[in-house]
Structures are given as structure tokens and as C-alpha cells.
Design an enzyme around this catalytic site. Structure first.
Site, mmCIF file in Angstrom:
data_model
loop_
_atom_site.group_PDB
_atom_site.id
_atom_site.type_symbol
_atom_site.label_atom_id
_atom_site.label_comp_id
_atom_site.label_asym_id
_atom_site.label_seq_id
_atom_site.Cartn_x
_atom_site.Cartn_y
_atom_site.Cartn_z
ATOM 1 N N HIS A 66 1.112 4.980 1.252
ATOM 2 C CA HIS A 66 0.552 6.008 2.124
ATOM 3 C C HIS A 66 0.659 7.338 1.371
ATOM 4 C CE1 HIS A 66 0.788 3.781 6.073
ATOM 5 N NE2 HIS A 66 1.685 3.085 5.397
ATOM 6 N N HIS B 112 0.851 -1.191 0.000
ATOM 7 C CA HIS B 112 0.000 0.000 0.000
ATOM 8 C C HIS B 112 0.882 1.235 0.000
ATOM 9 C CE1 HIS B 112 0.703 -1.500 4.082
ATOM 10 N NE2 HIS B 112 0.829 -0.233 4.449
#
Ligand code: AMP
Ligand code: ZN
Length: 113
Positions: free
Chosen positions: A101, A99
Site C-alpha cells: 500500500h 501488495h
């Protein structure tokens, strides 16, 4: 796959989703570290940056472009923002589904802690 982010992708866990298409989902971080803190993830389960293969090259590029579009949508395009991908526990990775950020909306220090 018994993975927190796969469960969000499948709609089995609630999340404040701000973007989704056939490859990518983006949602609000549950524990925001900045006024803008979004997570941009592939639907495909890839545990860490170390696990990427050439098959994901275009996908990783698109993750970054989606992050930039969301930064623009949140009004931090010009003031500045940071895109972070933590790899493995020593770097702070707690969810083993890659992922990005997207952090913005405040001054960000360098180097990160
Ligand atoms: P990392 O430490 O880089 O693996 O980032 C994991 C991030 O996921 C952290 O910033 C958490 O706050 C966030 N997080 C954990 N569970 C959830 C959830 N259910 N919904 C949204 N964000 C989450
Ligand atoms: Zn997953």
C-alpha cells in the site's frame, strides 16, 4: 489462479492501472484510505510475506522502488508517505497476493491502529 489480484494482472478485472512492467503492476485502491492510495503488486502470485523465497529478493526491492517513483509522481515524496504490507488476517490482510500500500497526501498517525 483464482485470486483477485491475479485476475487484475491478467486484465480479467478492471482496475485503474497507473504503472506496469514485466514484473509489477500498480493501481488505485478501490477503497482509498488517503488522497494517495495505490497498490503495488508483483505479477507473480505470492500469498503472504511469509511465502517469499530468495528468488523474489530483487523483485521485492523493485516493488519498493516503484512505490517511491509513484510517490514522487503523486507529489508526496517530500511531504511524506507510508508503504505498508499487511501480513495475514490479524494484520488486516484481505487479499492473499502480496501488495504494497502506498499511502500519502494527508498526515498519517503513528502507530497505526
Ligand atoms: P489488504 O487488506 O492489505 O489485503 O489490502 C487489500 C486492499 O485491496 C484493500 O485496501 C482493498 O480496498 C483493495 N481492493 C480490493 N479489491 C480491489 C479491487 N478490485 N481493485 C482495487 N483495490 C482493491
Ligand atoms: Zn494472485
Amino acid at each position: 489462479m483464482d485470486c483477485l489480484f491475479c485476475r487484475i494482472v491478467r486484465g480479467e478485472l478492471p482496475a485503474s492501472i497507473v504503472f506496469e512492467d514485466e514484473e509489477i503492476v500498480a493501481f488505485e485502491d478501490i477503497n482509498p484510505q488517503a488522497p494517495v492510495h495505490l497498490l503495488v503488486i508483483p505479477r507473480k502470485h505470492v500469498p503472504t510475506l511469509n511465502d517469499l523465497t530468495p528468488e523474489e529478493d530483487a523483485l521485492v526491492g523493485r516493488l519498493h522502488r516503484v512505490a517511491a517513483e509513484l510517490a514522487r509522481a503523486r507529489g508526496v515524496e517530500e511531504t511524506g508517505y507510508r508503504v505498508v504490507l499487511n501480513c495475514n488476517a490479524g494484520a488486516g490482510q484481505t487479499v492473499f497476493h502480496i501488495h504494497l500500500h502506498l499511502l500519502g497526501g494527508r498526515d498519517l498517525q503513528w502507530p497505526p491502529g
